[in-house]
Design a protein around this motif. Sequence first.
Motif, PDB file in Angstrom:
ATOM      1  N   TYR A  46       0.859  -1.185   0.000  1.00 53.52           N
ATOM      2  CA  TYR A  46       0.000   0.000   0.000  1.00 53.52           C
ATOM      3  C   TYR A  46       0.896   1.236   0.000  1.00 53.52           C
ATOM      4  O   TYR A  46       1.826   1.325   0.809  1.00 53.52           O
ATOM      5  CB  TYR A  46      -0.899   0.030   1.236  1.00 53.52           C
ATOM      6  CG  TYR A  46      -1.810  -1.164   1.379  1.00 53.52           C
ATOM      7  CD1 TYR A  46      -3.147  -1.093   1.005  1.00 53.52           C
ATOM      8  CD2 TYR A  46      -1.326  -2.374   1.877  1.00 53.52           C
ATOM      9  CE1 TYR A  46      -3.985  -2.199   1.131  1.00 53.52           C
ATOM     10  CE2 TYR A  46      -2.148  -3.479   1.998  1.00 53.52           C
ATOM     11  CZ  TYR A  46      -3.473  -3.384   1.624  1.00 53.52           C
ATOM     12  OH  TYR A  46      -4.294  -4.471   1.757  1.00 53.52           O
ATOM     13  N   ALA A  47       0.626   2.168  -0.899  1.00 51.61           N
ATOM     14  CA  ALA A  47       1.372   3.431  -0.950  1.00 51.61           C
ATOM     15  C   ALA A  47       0.409   4.559  -0.595  1.00 51.61           C
ATOM     16  O   ALA A  47      -0.401   4.996  -1.423  1.00 51.61           O
ATOM     17  CB  ALA A  47       1.978   3.653  -2.331  1.00 51.61           C
ATOM     18  N   ALA A  48       0.463   4.999   0.655  1.00 55.40           N
ATOM     19  CA  ALA A  48      -0.446   6.033   1.159  1.00 55.40           C
ATOM     20  C   ALA A  48       0.208   7.407   1.051  1.00 55.40           C
ATOM     21  O   ALA A  48       1.334   7.606   1.511  1.00 55.40           O
ATOM     22  CB  ALA A  48      -0.818   5.748   2.611  1.00 55.40           C
ATOM     23  N   LYS A  49      -0.481   8.346   0.428  1.00 56.59           N
ATOM     24  CA  LYS A  49       0.046   9.696   0.249  1.00 56.59           C
ATOM     25  C   LYS A  49       0.194  10.391   1.598  1.00 56.59           C
ATOM     26  O   LYS A  49      -0.663  10.269   2.478  1.00 56.59           O
ATOM     27  CB  LYS A  49      -0.888  10.503  -0.658  1.00 56.59           C
ATOM     28  CG  LYS A  49      -0.410  11.922  -0.945  1.00 56.59           C
ATOM     29  CD  LYS A  49       0.913  11.914  -1.671  1.00 56.59           C
ATOM     30  CE  LYS A  49       1.459  13.331  -1.846  1.00 56.59           C
ATOM     31  NZ  LYS A  49       2.823  13.299  -2.398  1.00 56.59           N
ATOM     32  N   VAL A  50       1.300  11.113   1.764  1.00 54.65           N
ATOM     33  CA  VAL A  50       1.573  11.853   2.993  1.00 54.65           C
ATOM     34  C   VAL A  50       1.907  13.297   2.624  1.00 54.65           C
ATOM     35  O   VAL A  50       2.765  13.540   1.769  1.00 54.65           O
ATOM     36  CB  VAL A  50       2.751  11.225   3.766  1.00 54.65           C
ATOM     37  CG1 VAL A  50       3.136  12.088   4.964  1.00 54.65           C
ATOM     38  CG2 VAL A  50       2.398   9.819   4.226  1.00 54.65           C
ATOM     39  N   ALA A  86       6.861  -0.973   7.176  1.00 54.46           N
ATOM     40  CA  ALA A  86       6.571   0.307   6.518  1.00 54.46           C
ATOM     41  C   ALA A  86       7.848   1.118   6.373  1.00 54.46           C
ATOM     42  O   ALA A  86       8.766   1.018   7.194  1.00 54.46           O
ATOM     43  CB  ALA A  86       5.528   1.093   7.306  1.00 54.46           C
ATOM     44  N   LYS A  87       7.884   1.916   5.310  1.00 56.24           N
ATOM     45  CA  LYS A  87       8.982   2.848   5.079  1.00 56.24           C
ATOM     46  C   LYS A  87       8.392   4.114   4.498  1.00 56.24           C
ATOM     47  O   LYS A  87       7.203   4.165   4.132  1.00 56.24           O
ATOM     48  CB  LYS A  87      10.017   2.268   4.121  1.00 56.24           C
ATOM     49  CG  LYS A  87       9.488   2.014   2.710  1.00 56.24           C
ATOM     50  CD  LYS A  87      10.561   1.397   1.826  1.00 56.24           C
ATOM     51  CE  LYS A  87       9.997   1.100   0.420  1.00 56.24           C
ATOM     52  NZ  LYS A  87      11.029   0.471  -0.453  1.00 56.24           N
ATOM     53  N   VAL A  88       9.183   5.170   4.389  1.00 60.80           N
ATOM     54  CA  VAL A  88       8.741   6.437   3.809  1.00 60.80           C
ATOM     55  C   VAL A  88       9.577   6.722   2.573  1.00 60.80           C
ATOM     56  O   VAL A  88      10.810   6.614   2.601  1.00 60.80           O
ATOM     57  CB  VAL A  88       8.870   7.603   4.810  1.00 60.80           C
ATOM     58  CG1 VAL A  88       8.393   8.903   4.169  1.00 60.80           C
ATOM     59  CG2 VAL A  88       8.066   7.309   6.068  1.00 60.80           C
ATOM     60  N   VAL A 124       5.660   9.717  10.906  1.00 63.02           N
ATOM     61  CA  VAL A 124       6.321   9.599   9.602  1.00 63.02           C
ATOM     62  C   VAL A 124       7.686  10.283   9.644  1.00 63.02           C
ATOM     63  O   VAL A 124       8.692   9.746   9.159  1.00 63.02           O
ATOM     64  CB  VAL A 124       5.438  10.203   8.496  1.00 63.02           C
ATOM     65  CG1 VAL A 124       6.204  10.278   7.174  1.00 63.02           C
ATOM     66  CG2 VAL A 124       4.167   9.376   8.317  1.00 63.02           C
ATOM     67  N   ALA A 125       7.749  11.470  10.250  1.00 64.74           N
ATOM     68  CA  ALA A 125       9.031  12.173  10.352  1.00 64.74           C
ATOM     69  C   ALA A 125      10.043  11.376  11.162  1.00 64.74           C
ATOM     70  O   ALA A 125      11.254  11.462  10.922  1.00 64.74           O
ATOM     71  CB  ALA A 125       8.816  13.550  10.979  1.00 64.74           C
ATOM     72  N   GLU A 142       6.643  15.606   2.063  1.00 71.31           N
ATOM     73  CA  GLU A 142       5.668  15.098   1.102  1.00 71.31           C
ATOM     74  C   GLU A 142       6.194  13.837   0.444  1.00 71.31           C
ATOM     75  O   GLU A 142       7.371  13.777   0.068  1.00 71.31           O
ATOM     76  CB  GLU A 142       5.364  16.137   0.025  1.00 71.31           C
ATOM     77  CG  GLU A 142       4.304  15.681  -0.945  1.00 71.31           C
ATOM     78  CD  GLU A 142       4.089  16.657  -2.085  1.00 71.31           C
ATOM     79  OE1 GLU A 142       3.145  16.441  -2.850  1.00 71.31           O
ATOM     80  OE2 GLU A 142       4.871  17.612  -2.219  1.00 71.31           O
ATOM     81  N   GLY A 143       5.359  12.837   0.345  1.00 74.77           N
ATOM     82  CA  GLY A 143       5.774  11.593  -0.272  1.00 74.77           C
ATOM     83  C   GLY A 143       4.760  10.502  -0.002  1.00 74.77           C
ATOM     84  O   GLY A 143       3.552  10.736  -0.034  1.00 74.77           O
ATOM     85  N   PHE A 144       5.267   9.292   0.297  1.00 76.26           N
ATOM     86  CA  PHE A 144       4.399   8.135   0.512  1.00 76.26           C
ATOM     87  C   PHE A 144       4.854   7.342   1.735  1.00 76.26           C
ATOM     88  O   PHE A 144       6.061   7.173   1.960  1.00 76.26           O
ATOM     89  CB  PHE A 144       4.421   7.201  -0.701  1.00 76.26           C
ATOM     90  CG  PHE A 144       3.807   7.791  -1.934  1.00 76.26           C
ATOM     91  CD1 PHE A 144       2.456   7.654  -2.184  1.00 76.26           C
ATOM     92  CD2 PHE A 144       4.578   8.502  -2.842  1.00 76.26           C
ATOM     93  CE1 PHE A 144       1.881   8.202  -3.321  1.00 76.26           C
ATOM     94  CE2 PHE A 144       4.026   9.051  -3.983  1.00 76.26           C
ATOM     95  CZ  PHE A 144       2.665   8.901  -4.217  1.00 76.26           C
ATOM     96  N   LEU A 145       3.875   6.872   2.511  1.00 78.84           N
ATOM     97  CA  LEU A 145       4.123   5.840   3.501  1.00 78.84           C
ATOM     98  C   LEU A 145       3.833   4.513   2.806  1.00 78.84           C
ATOM     99  O   LEU A 145       2.691   4.247   2.421  1.00 78.84           O
ATOM    100  CB  LEU A 145       3.222   6.018   4.725  1.00 78.84           C
ATOM    101  CG  LEU A 145       3.367   4.952   5.805  1.00 78.84           C
ATOM    102  CD1 LEU A 145       4.732   5.048   6.483  1.00 78.84           C
ATOM    103  CD2 LEU A 145       2.250   5.060   6.840  1.00 78.84           C
ATOM    104  N   VAL A 146       4.867   3.706   2.627  1.00 82.85           N
ATOM    105  CA  VAL A 146       4.743   2.444   1.895  1.00 82.85           C
ATOM    106  C   VAL A 146       4.628   1.316   2.920  1.00 82.85           C
ATOM    107  O   VAL A 146       5.546   1.091   3.716  1.00 82.85           O
ATOM    108  CB  VAL A 146       5.944   2.215   0.966  1.00 82.85           C
ATOM    109  CG1 VAL A 146       5.798   0.896   0.208  1.00 82.85           C
ATOM    110  CG2 VAL A 146       6.083   3.384  -0.012  1.00 82.85           C
TER     111      VAL A 146
END
Length: 257
Positions: A46-50, A86-88, A124-125, A142-146
Amino acid sequence: MKQIRIIGVLSVLAGLWIGVGTVETISTAQAETTKPVKTIKTEYQYAAKVVCSLLLPHQDGTLARGTYRTTINIHNPTNKQITVAAKVALATQFGSEPGPFGVTPFKEAVLQPDGAVGMSCFDVAGYFCPIDGVCVDFAFLEGFLVIKSPVPLDVVGVYTARHTDGDVESIDVETVQPKQVREAVKVGSTETTKPGGGKRVDYPPKGSPAYGDKEPKQMCGGIAGFPCPAGKTCVDDPSDNCDPTRGGADCSGICVK
């Protein structure tokens, strides 16, 4: 909020690669390094927008000036305990060279049967501290939480925004659809840090348009327990809506002299 596009965080981490050596840093004890300790076999991604303005209201021009927040909720719909990774992945300018902080190492989370967890902007940070002994204090992220999982999950993103002062003005909720990607993921504490350990860098660097004419605030405390540099103390951030005297045990703070 659906109008938010995937825009590069400036020239991002190609510039940050250079910036680590040029922006102001606070040198303290080096972080201890350990090897990954676990491998998780995953089948769903899952790639969730952040989108997060963390230190000050965002104002560098890539998005409208204001305060942005993201929360990613992850639910385990099965009757078994599972471990997810999970990664960012930061969004960089198209065509730019990857930098050292473009993609973070994986971290794991255990989900109980029918259990759920939430990932805030500050969680996330926390993926960016430390990486190679360096912690990044973002003005805007800005990016994705994968998220990678052995079973299908319920993943939902909650996005809020407001002007630089005041209460929430817009909210959007989006369900993140999975992709079937089979992968064995290594997770664990790739690095640990002692209080006051590691270097800290501001991104964007101090003096950039992202801060206007104000000094960037340095985040501390929170669930990750970020320390302040020598000579500064961590106090509650009065600009957020988290009150440590009213049940906010994991509120983040700011460093003051």
